[in-house]
Design a protein around this motif. Structure first.
Motif, PDB file in Angstrom:
ATOM      1  N   CYS A 198      36.795  44.900  39.375  1.00 52.54           N
ATOM      2  CA  CYS A 198      36.527  45.942  38.454  1.00 52.54           C
ATOM      3  C   CYS A 198      35.141  46.551  39.002  1.00 52.54           C
ATOM      4  O   CYS A 198      34.224  45.913  38.937  1.00 52.54           O
ATOM      5  N   CYS A 201      32.547  46.311  35.670  1.00 50.07           N
ATOM      6  CA  CYS A 201      31.776  44.809  35.442  1.00 50.07           C
ATOM      7  C   CYS A 201      31.547  44.214  36.613  1.00 50.07           C
ATOM      8  O   CYS A 201      30.815  43.095  36.692  1.00 50.07           O
ATOM      9  N   CYS A 222      41.122  45.321  32.662  1.00 49.21           N
ATOM     10  CA  CYS A 222      40.178  44.241  33.270  1.00 49.21           C
ATOM     11  C   CYS A 222      40.365  43.095  32.341  1.00 49.21           C
ATOM     12  O   CYS A 222      39.813  43.454  31.282  1.00 49.21           O
ATOM     13  N   CYS A 225      36.244  42.753  30.909  1.00 47.04           N
ATOM     14  CA  CYS A 225      35.537  43.840  30.128  1.00 47.04           C
ATOM     15  C   CYS A 225      36.396  44.779  29.304  1.00 47.04           C
ATOM     16  O   CYS A 225      36.193  45.572  28.648  1.00 47.04           O
TER      17      CYS A 225
HETATM   18 ZN   LIG Z   1      35.871  44.837  34.195  1.00 46.43          ZN
END
Ligand SMILES: [Zn+2]
Length: 232
Positions: A198, A201, A222, A225
Protein backbone atom coordinates in the motif's frame (compact mmCIF):
# COMPACT_ATOMS: atom_id res chain seq x y z
CA UNK A 1 -13.89 2.50 -10.56
CA UNK A 2 -12.89 5.37 -12.83
CA UNK A 3 -9.50 5.87 -11.17
CA UNK A 4 -8.44 8.98 -13.10
CA UNK A 5 -11.68 10.71 -12.26
CA UNK A 6 -11.73 9.74 -8.60
CA UNK A 7 -8.13 10.94 -8.25
CA UNK A 8 -9.08 14.26 -9.76
CA UNK A 9 -12.04 14.43 -7.39
CA UNK A 10 -9.83 13.52 -4.48
CA UNK A 11 -7.38 16.28 -5.34
CA UNK A 12 -10.13 18.86 -4.94
CA UNK A 13 -11.50 17.15 -1.86
CA UNK A 14 -8.04 17.21 -0.31
CA UNK A 15 -8.00 21.01 -0.53
CA UNK A 16 -11.30 21.08 1.32
CA UNK A 17 -10.12 18.52 3.85
CA UNK A 18 -6.99 20.58 4.55
CA UNK A 19 -9.03 23.75 4.91
CA UNK A 20 -11.22 21.95 7.42
CA UNK A 21 -8.12 20.84 9.38
CA UNK A 22 -6.76 24.40 9.21
CA UNK A 23 -10.00 25.67 10.67
CA UNK A 24 -10.11 23.07 13.46
CA UNK A 25 -6.46 23.76 14.34
CA UNK A 26 -6.70 27.53 14.00
CA UNK A 27 -5.92 29.67 17.04
CA UNK A 28 -9.35 31.23 16.68
CA UNK A 29 -11.09 27.88 17.03
CA UNK A 30 -8.77 26.65 19.79
CA UNK A 31 -9.24 29.83 21.79
CA UNK A 32 -13.02 29.54 21.42
CA UNK A 33 -12.96 25.91 22.55
CA UNK A 34 -10.76 26.81 25.53
CA UNK A 35 -13.09 29.57 26.72
CA UNK A 36 -16.07 27.27 26.28
CA UNK A 37 -14.33 24.54 28.30
CA UNK A 38 -13.65 27.10 31.03
CA UNK A 39 -17.28 28.11 31.17
CA UNK A 40 -18.38 24.50 31.41
CA UNK A 41 -15.87 23.88 34.21
CA UNK A 42 -17.12 26.89 36.19
CA UNK A 43 -20.73 25.86 35.67
CA UNK A 44 -19.91 22.42 37.04
CA UNK A 45 -18.19 23.95 40.06
CA UNK A 46 -21.20 26.17 40.73
CA UNK A 47 -23.54 23.18 40.52
CA UNK A 48 -21.30 21.31 42.96
CA UNK A 49 -21.33 24.24 45.41
CA UNK A 50 -25.10 24.50 45.08
CA UNK A 51 -25.45 20.82 45.89
CA UNK A 52 -23.10 21.14 48.87
CA UNK A 53 -25.06 24.13 50.17
CA UNK A 54 -28.31 22.16 49.87
CA UNK A 55 -26.73 19.30 51.86
CA UNK A 56 -25.58 21.73 54.56
CA UNK A 57 -29.07 23.26 54.81
CA UNK A 58 -30.44 19.75 55.26
CA UNK A 59 -27.84 19.17 58.02
CA UNK A 60 -28.85 22.44 59.71
CA UNK A 61 -32.50 21.33 59.66
CA UNK A 62 -31.47 18.11 61.40
CA UNK A 63 -29.45 20.06 63.96
CA UNK A 64 -32.46 22.29 64.63
CA UNK A 65 -34.56 19.21 65.36
CA UNK A 66 -31.84 17.99 67.72
CA UNK A 67 -31.70 21.41 69.39
CA UNK A 68 -35.49 21.42 69.87
CA UNK A 69 -35.26 18.01 71.47
CA UNK A 70 -32.41 19.26 73.63
CA UNK A 71 -34.40 22.28 74.82
CA UNK A 72 -37.35 20.08 75.72
CA UNK A 73 -35.10 17.71 77.60
CA UNK A 74 -33.38 20.56 79.44
CA UNK A 75 -36.69 22.03 80.51
CA UNK A 76 -37.93 18.75 81.92
CA UNK A 77 -34.72 18.02 83.76
CA UNK A 78 -34.72 19.46 87.29
CA UNK A 79 -31.45 21.34 87.72
CA UNK A 80 -31.97 22.63 91.23
CA UNK A 81 -33.17 21.31 94.53
CA UNK A 82 -30.27 19.11 95.59
CA UNK A 83 -30.63 18.35 99.27
CA UNK A 84 -27.56 16.24 99.87
CA UNK A 85 -23.97 16.41 98.66
CA UNK A 86 -24.59 13.22 96.76
CA UNK A 87 -27.59 14.76 95.00
CA UNK A 88 -25.53 17.89 94.27
CA UNK A 89 -22.83 15.77 92.65
CA UNK A 90 -25.45 14.01 90.52
CA UNK A 91 -26.91 17.37 89.49
CA UNK A 92 -23.49 18.66 88.50
CA UNK A 93 -23.05 15.57 86.37
CA UNK A 94 -26.40 16.13 84.68
CA UNK A 95 -25.60 19.78 84.02
CA UNK A 96 -22.17 18.84 82.68
CA UNK A 97 -23.70 16.30 80.32
CA UNK A 98 -26.26 18.81 79.05
CA UNK A 99 -23.53 21.42 78.55
CA UNK A 100 -21.35 19.11 76.54
CA UNK A 101 -24.31 18.03 74.40
CA UNK A 102 -25.13 21.67 73.72
CA UNK A 103 -21.48 22.40 72.93
CA UNK A 104 -21.43 19.52 70.46
CA UNK A 105 -24.55 20.73 68.68
CA UNK A 106 -23.26 24.29 68.69
CA UNK A 107 -19.94 23.22 67.18
CA UNK A 108 -21.72 21.38 64.39
CA UNK A 109 -23.91 24.37 63.73
CA UNK A 110 -20.95 26.79 63.66
CA UNK A 111 -19.11 24.47 61.26
CA UNK A 112 -22.11 24.45 58.92
CA UNK A 113 -22.45 28.23 58.99
CA UNK A 114 -18.74 28.71 58.37
CA UNK A 115 -18.83 26.44 55.33
CA UNK A 116 -21.95 28.20 54.05
CA UNK A 117 -20.09 31.50 54.24
CA UNK A 118 -17.16 30.04 52.33
CA UNK A 119 -19.50 28.61 49.72
CA UNK A 120 -21.16 31.95 49.27
CA UNK A 121 -17.77 33.61 48.78
CA UNK A 122 -16.58 30.94 46.34
CA UNK A 123 -19.85 31.13 44.40
CA UNK A 124 -19.55 34.90 44.15
CA UNK A 125 -16.01 34.62 42.78
CA UNK A 126 -17.04 31.94 40.29
CA UNK A 127 -20.05 33.94 39.18
CA UNK A 128 -17.96 36.99 38.36
CA UNK A 129 -15.47 34.79 36.49
CA UNK A 130 -18.40 33.26 34.63
CA UNK A 131 -19.72 36.67 33.64
CA UNK A 132 -16.29 37.76 32.36
CA UNK A 133 -15.91 34.55 30.37
CA UNK A 134 -19.32 35.04 28.77
CA UNK A 135 -18.13 38.40 27.45
CA UNK A 136 -14.88 36.80 26.31
CA UNK A 137 -16.80 34.02 24.58
CA UNK A 138 -18.74 36.49 22.49
CA UNK A 139 -15.51 38.08 21.36
CA UNK A 140 -13.74 34.83 20.46
CA UNK A 141 -16.85 33.47 18.80
CA UNK A 142 -16.87 36.46 16.50
CA UNK A 143 -13.22 35.89 15.61
CA UNK A 144 -13.90 32.21 15.05
CA UNK A 145 -16.75 33.04 12.68
CA UNK A 146 -14.50 35.42 10.76
CA UNK A 147 -11.87 32.72 10.43
CA UNK A 148 -14.46 30.25 9.20
CA UNK A 149 -15.75 32.68 6.58
CA UNK A 150 -12.19 33.43 5.51
CA UNK A 151 -11.40 29.72 5.08
CA UNK A 152 -14.69 28.96 3.31
CA UNK A 153 -14.01 31.80 0.89
CA UNK A 154 -10.51 30.51 0.22
CA UNK A 155 -11.87 27.14 -0.97
CA UNK A 156 -14.83 28.51 -2.83
CA UNK A 157 -13.39 27.60 -6.23
CA UNK A 158 -12.59 24.02 -5.25
CA UNK A 159 -15.99 23.62 -3.62
CA UNK A 160 -17.77 24.66 -6.80
CA UNK A 161 -15.60 22.43 -8.97
CA UNK A 162 -16.21 19.54 -6.63
CA UNK A 163 -19.97 20.00 -6.89
CA UNK A 164 -19.76 20.19 -10.66
CA UNK A 165 -17.68 17.04 -10.77
CA UNK A 166 -20.15 15.12 -8.63
CA UNK A 167 -22.72 15.46 -11.44
CA UNK A 168 -20.45 13.77 -13.93
CA UNK A 169 -19.25 10.92 -11.76
CA UNK A 170 -20.43 7.35 -11.41
CA UNK A 171 -22.61 7.42 -8.27
CA UNK A 172 -21.18 4.07 -7.25
CA UNK A 173 -17.63 5.44 -7.28
CA UNK A 174 -18.72 8.47 -5.36
CA UNK A 175 -20.53 6.31 -2.80
CA UNK A 176 -17.43 4.17 -2.19
CA UNK A 177 -15.30 7.26 -1.72
CA UNK A 178 -17.82 9.05 0.51
CA UNK A 179 -18.30 6.00 2.67
CA UNK A 180 -14.56 5.81 3.32
CA UNK A 181 -14.43 9.55 4.00
CA UNK A 182 -17.31 9.31 6.46
CA UNK A 183 -15.61 6.34 8.14
CA UNK A 184 -12.63 8.64 8.75
CA UNK A 185 -10.24 6.69 6.57
CA UNK A 186 -7.10 8.81 6.42
CA UNK A 187 -6.56 11.11 3.43
CA UNK A 188 -5.68 10.52 0.68
CA UNK A 189 -8.23 7.74 0.55
CA UNK A 190 -7.51 6.39 -2.93
CA UNK A 191 -3.85 5.36 -3.25
CA UNK A 192 -1.68 3.24 -5.47
CA UNK A 193 -0.86 -0.39 -4.86
CA UNK A 194 2.78 -0.73 -5.82
CA UNK A 195 5.26 -3.63 -5.65
CA UNK A 196 3.00 -5.56 -3.30
CA UNK A 197 2.57 -2.64 -0.91
CA UNK A 198 0.00 0.00 0.00
CA UNK A 199 1.65 3.24 -1.12
CA UNK A 200 0.16 5.16 1.79
CA UNK A 201 0.75 3.02 4.87
CA UNK A 202 3.57 0.92 3.38
CA UNK A 203 2.13 -2.41 4.48
CA UNK A 204 2.82 -5.52 2.39
CA UNK A 205 -0.65 -6.55 1.21
CA UNK A 206 0.08 -8.69 -1.81
CA UNK A 207 -1.65 -11.87 -0.59
CA UNK A 208 -4.80 -9.94 0.35
CA UNK A 209 -5.29 -7.72 -2.69
CA UNK A 210 -3.20 -8.92 -5.65
CA UNK A 211 -5.90 -11.18 -7.09
CA UNK A 212 -8.54 -8.44 -6.76
CA UNK A 213 -6.50 -6.02 -8.87
CA UNK A 214 -6.41 -7.80 -12.21
CA UNK A 215 -8.05 -5.27 -14.54
CA UNK A 216 -7.83 -1.50 -14.95
CA UNK A 217 -10.31 0.14 -12.60
CA UNK A 218 -10.20 -2.72 -10.10
CA UNK A 219 -10.00 -1.62 -6.50
CA UNK A 220 -9.41 -3.28 -3.14
CA UNK A 221 -9.22 -2.23 0.46
CA UNK A 222 -5.90 -2.09 2.27
CA UNK A 223 -6.43 -4.42 5.22
CA UNK A 224 -4.15 -2.25 7.34
CA UNK A 225 -5.24 1.36 6.77
CA UNK A 226 -8.62 0.73 5.03
CA UNK A 227 -7.67 2.97 2.11
CA UNK A 228 -8.82 2.13 -1.39
CA UNK A 229 -5.93 0.80 -3.45
CA UNK A 230 -5.65 0.52 -7.24
CA UNK A 231 -2.97 -0.73 -9.59
CA UNK A 232 -1.53 1.58 -12.23
ZN1 LIG B 1 -2.59 0.90 3.66
Amino acid sequence: MNIAKILEYQKLDLVIYKADRDYVNSNENKKYQAVRANIIEITESLIKLDKEAADIFADIEKLKTLLDAFVKKSKSTPLTGAKTLDQADKLDETIGALDSELNGLDKELQKSFKRLNEISREAKELSSKYAALKVELKKVEELRKQKRTEIINSINKEGNLLNEMKETMDPKDLAIYSRARAAKVKMPIVVEYKDGHCAACGMEIKSEVENKLQNPGDIAECPNCRRIVYKK
